[in-house]
Enzyme design. Structure first.
Site, PDB file in Angstrom:
ATOM      1  N   CYS A 112       0.816  -1.220   0.000  1.00  0.00           N
ATOM      2  CA  CYS A 112       0.000   0.000   0.000  1.00  0.00           C
ATOM      3  C   CYS A 112       0.849   1.270   0.000  1.00  0.00           C
ATOM      4  O   CYS A 112       0.312   2.367  -0.128  1.00  0.00           O
ATOM      5  CB  CYS A 112      -0.948  -0.001   1.193  1.00  0.00           C
ATOM      6  SG  CYS A 112      -1.979  -1.475   1.252  1.00  0.00           S
ATOM      7  N   HIS A 237      -2.990   6.827   3.352  1.00  0.00           N
ATOM      8  CA  HIS A 237      -3.532   5.640   2.697  1.00  0.00           C
ATOM      9  C   HIS A 237      -4.843   5.265   3.392  1.00  0.00           C
ATOM     10  O   HIS A 237      -4.923   5.207   4.618  1.00  0.00           O
ATOM     11  CB  HIS A 237      -2.512   4.497   2.784  1.00  0.00           C
ATOM     12  CG  HIS A 237      -3.092   3.166   2.491  1.00  0.00           C
ATOM     13  ND1 HIS A 237      -3.896   2.937   1.390  1.00  0.00           N
ATOM     14  CD2 HIS A 237      -3.023   1.993   3.162  1.00  0.00           C
ATOM     15  CE1 HIS A 237      -4.284   1.676   1.399  1.00  0.00           C
ATOM     16  NE2 HIS A 237      -3.772   1.085   2.461  1.00  0.00           N
ATOM     17  N   ASN A 267     -10.327  -0.272   0.988  1.00  0.00           N
ATOM     18  CA  ASN A 267      -8.866  -0.182   0.910  1.00  0.00           C
ATOM     19  C   ASN A 267      -8.410  -0.697  -0.452  1.00  0.00           C
ATOM     20  O   ASN A 267      -8.415  -1.898  -0.696  1.00  0.00           O
ATOM     21  CB  ASN A 267      -8.259  -1.015   2.055  1.00  0.00           C
ATOM     22  CG  ASN A 267      -6.737  -1.007   2.032  1.00  0.00           C
ATOM     23  OD1 ASN A 267      -6.112  -0.649   1.033  1.00  0.00           O
ATOM     24  ND2 ASN A 267      -6.135  -1.429   3.130  1.00  0.00           N
TER      25      ASN A 267
END
Ligand code: COA
Length: 310
Positions: A112, A237, A267
Site C-alpha cells: 500500500c 492511505h 482499501n
C-alpha cells in the site's frame, strides 16, 4: 528540484458492493464494518476486468494531449495484484496510450506504500527527463478469500494515476522498511500450489501504522522546516478511518485536514492515494501553493511519506 502533479485521473470498476452484501454470506454486519473500518461500500471488478485493463482505463481518463504524450519519459506502476507476471503492466500501456518508445516502463510492488514510492522514483528519474505517469492499480478482490471476514470486507479494486513533471520546488520524503513477512501476506507462484489468498493480522497492522505514521510525519515536517499546522491536506492511505483519526489526534491537528473517501472506496492499496488525489482535484479541494502530505504504509512493513506544494 522537485515534481509537480499536473493531472490526476482514476478508474473504478462499475460493480459497487455495499456492506449489506457481505451480511448474506458472512457472519458480519454493516454496523461492525462501518464502525471498525469506516467502510460502507467498495468497487469490485467483474470477472473480465483485470489490473492491466483498469490501469489503462485510468490513464485514458487523463485526457493526455499530444504534447504530453511526447514528453512522457517513464511509467511507474505500483501493484501487488498484476494480472500477469511478465511483461509488466507499464510496458502494456505504451502502445494503447500512443506514447513514444524512448520510455522507461516498470512495475513494482511496495504494497500500500506503492504510489508514494512511485513519486519518489519519479522524482529521482526526472532529474534529467521531462514527465512521468505514476499509477497505483489493484484488483485485490481476485486474491481475497471471500469467506474470511477479516479481509473480505476491507480490500477493494481500483486504479488511480497522476501525470507528474519536474519543477523547481523541493519535495520531501521519508521512507522505511521493517521486515515483516506474516502480518500482510499473499503467497506467490509455487510449484503445484494455486495462488493463495491474502491473509492479514489486522491488529498488528493497526499497531504498526498508528505508531509509525506520526513519527514519519514529524520527520518529514522537520526536513521541510514547517509545522503540521502549515499543511492544508494530509492524505493517508485509506486503510481504516480509525488509523487516520489516531494520526490526527497524535499530531494535534483537526481531522478536517485529513482527507477521507474510505467510506465509498474501501482499501484499494496502492491505488488509494491517487484515487484520493483525483477526488480532491475534481471537488476543487486543493489549491495551488498549498502544502500537501501523502502517507503510504502497508505490507513489508513499509512506509513512504511525501510533502510538497501543490
Ligand atoms: N465482522 C464481524 N466481526 C469481525 C469481522 C467482521 N468483518 N472481522 C473480525 N471480526 C471479529 C474478530 O473475529 C474478533 O472476534 P473475537 O473477539 O470473537 O475474536 C473481533 O471482531 C475483534 O477483532 P479484531 O481483529 O480485534 O478487530 P479490530 O478492532 O482490530 O478490527 C480490523 C479489525 C482489521 C478492522 C483492524 O484491525 C484494522 O483495520 N487493522 C488494520 C488493517 C489495515 O490497515 N490493513 C491494510 C494495511 S495496508
Amino acid at each position: 528540484m522537485g515534481i509537480r502533479i499536473r493531472k490526476t485521473a482514476k478508474y473504478l470498476p462499475k460493480r459497487i458492493v455495499p456492506n449489506s452484501e457481505f451480511e448474506t454470506f458472512l457472519d458480519t454486519s454493516d454496523q461492525w464494518i462501518s464502525e471498525r473500518t469506516g467502510i460502507k461500500k467498495r468497487h469490485f471488478s467483474s470477472k473480465e476486468e483485470d489490473t492491466s485493463q483498469i490501469a489503462l482505463m485510468a490513464c485514458e481518463a487523463l485526457g493526455l494531449t499530444e504534447e504530453e504524450k511526447e514528453k512522457i519519459d517513464a511509467i511507474f506502476v505500483a501493484t501487488f495484484t498484476p494480472d500477469i507476471v511478465a511483461p509488466s503492466i507499464a510496458a502494456s500501456l505504451q502502445a494503447p496510450l500512443g506514447l513514444q518508445e524512448e520510455l522507461f516502463a516498470i512495475d513494482f510492488n511496495m504494497g500500500c506504500s506503492g504510489y508514494v514510492a512511485g513519486l519518489h522514483l519519479a522524482e529521482a528519474f526526472l532529474k534529467n527527463k521531462r514527465m512521468a505517469l505514476v499509477l497505483g492499480a489493484e484488483v485485490i478482490s481476485k486474491v481475497l478469500d471471500m469467506h474470511d471476514r477479516t479481509t473480505a470486507v476491507i480490500f477493494a479494486d481500483g486504479a488511480g494515476v497522476t501525470l507528474v513533471e519536474k519543477n523547481e520546488d523541493a519535495i520531501y520524503f521519508d521512507e522505511g522498511t521493517r521486515s515483516n513477512l506474516k502480518d500482510i501476506y499473499v503467497p506467490g507462484i509455487q510449484v503445484d500450489v494455486p495462488l493463495g489468498a491474502l491473509s492479514m493480522q489486522g491488529k498488528n497492522v493497526f499497531r504498526f501504522a498508528s505508531r509509525t505514521l506520526p513519527d514519519s510525519m514529524e520527520r518529514t515536517l522537520a526536513k521541510a522546516g514547517i509545522r503540521g499546522e502549515d499543511v492544508s491536506h494530509i492524505v493517508c492511505h485509506q486503510a481504516n478511518s480509525r488509523i487516520i483519526e489516531h494520526v490526527a489526534k497524535k499530531a494535534g491537528l483537526p481531522i478536517s485536514r485529513f482527507f477521507m473517501n474510505i467510506d465509498r472506496m474501501g482499501n484499494t492499496s496502492s491505488a488509494s492515494l491517487p484515487i484520493a488525489l483525483d477526488d480532491m482535484v475534481k471537488n476543487n479541494q486543493i489549491k495551488p501553493g498549498q502544502w500537501v502530505m501523502l502517507m503510504g504504509f502497508g505490507a513489508g512493513f513499509s512506509w513512504v511519506t511525501a510533502l510538497f506544494k501543490w
